[in-house]
Structure formats: C-alpha cells, structure tokens
Design a protein around this motif. Structure first.
Motif, mmCIF file in Angstrom:
data_model
loop_
_atom_site.group_PDB
_atom_site.id
_atom_site.type_symbol
_atom_site.label_atom_id
_atom_site.label_comp_id
_atom_site.label_asym_id
_atom_site.label_seq_id
_atom_site.Cartn_x
_atom_site.Cartn_y
_atom_site.Cartn_z
ATOM 1 N N THR A 34 0.836 -1.203 0.000
ATOM 2 C CA THR A 34 0.000 0.000 0.000
ATOM 3 C C THR A 34 0.868 1.250 0.000
ATOM 4 N N ASP A 54 -6.478 -3.174 8.594
ATOM 5 C CA ASP A 54 -7.675 -3.832 9.116
ATOM 6 C C ASP A 54 -7.321 -5.288 9.387
ATOM 7 N N ARG A 59 -6.670 -5.195 4.677
ATOM 8 C CA ARG A 59 -6.587 -4.007 3.831
ATOM 9 C C ARG A 59 -5.968 -2.853 4.603
ATOM 10 N N GLN A 61 -4.989 1.435 4.978
ATOM 11 C CA GLN A 61 -5.366 2.818 4.716
ATOM 12 C C GLN A 61 -4.207 3.699 5.149
ATOM 13 N N GLU A 74 -8.317 -2.316 13.910
ATOM 14 C CA GLU A 74 -7.176 -1.853 13.133
ATOM 15 C C GLU A 74 -5.894 -1.863 13.959
#
Length: 96
Positions: A34, A54, A59, A61, A74
């Motif tokens: 990411t 997460d 995933r 962020q 998270e």
C-alpha cells in the motif's frame, strides 16, 4: 512495532464465526505494498506516517497524522517499520 488493541465486548445477540486473521507477515507485506504504491504514484506528495491495517480483511489505509486514531479492528504500521529491510522477520515487528 507494537500491537495496540481496544477491548470491544462481544455482542451476545451476534453469532460469532471462526475467522482466520491475517498473519503479521501478511499484514506487513500488505502495508508495504500500500505504501509503495502510494509513493510511486505521488512522488512529490506528503509522506504518510504509516498504514492503518484492518486485522479482519488485511486491507490498509494510509495515515498522515502523527497521532492516528484507530478503529478497534485496526493496527498501525509505521513508515519506519515498512521501510526497514524487507528481509527483517515479521515476528520482530510489533503492530500498533
């Protein structure tokens, strides 16, 4: 890295199912992917401080603030940990 967890009492009305959570190696690899994708596209943009991952889905962020606010599911992986040598062992990294 440190793993930071928030206690969230189970809902007695919700049926729980056994879920396989991503391993630390998978979480670190996903955070690294990411972060690297962002850096390749946004060469001159602000650098993130890390990635909020997460734990349920794996995933990530990007986070830009110095004091990230995480949801109960998270964990935070800092840029310092992401940029460390990729040969480092994921077990040595504490997820925030």
């Amino acid at each position: 890295m440190r793993v930071t967890y928030v206690h969230n009492p189970p809902d007695p009305n919700r049926h729980s199912e056994s879920v396989q959570l991503p391993s630390q190696a998978v979480m670190l690899a996903s955070a690294r992917a990411t972060y690297q994708a962002y850096c390749q596209i946004h060469v001159d943009a602000q650098s993130p401080t890390g990635v909020a991952m997460d734990r349920n889905t794996g995933r990530g962020q990007l986070i830009f603030s110095e004091q990230p606010i995480l949801l109960p599911h998270e964990c935070f992986i800092s840029v310092d940990d992401i940029e460390n040598d990729e040969s480092s062992q994921p077990e040595d990294i504490e997820l925030d």
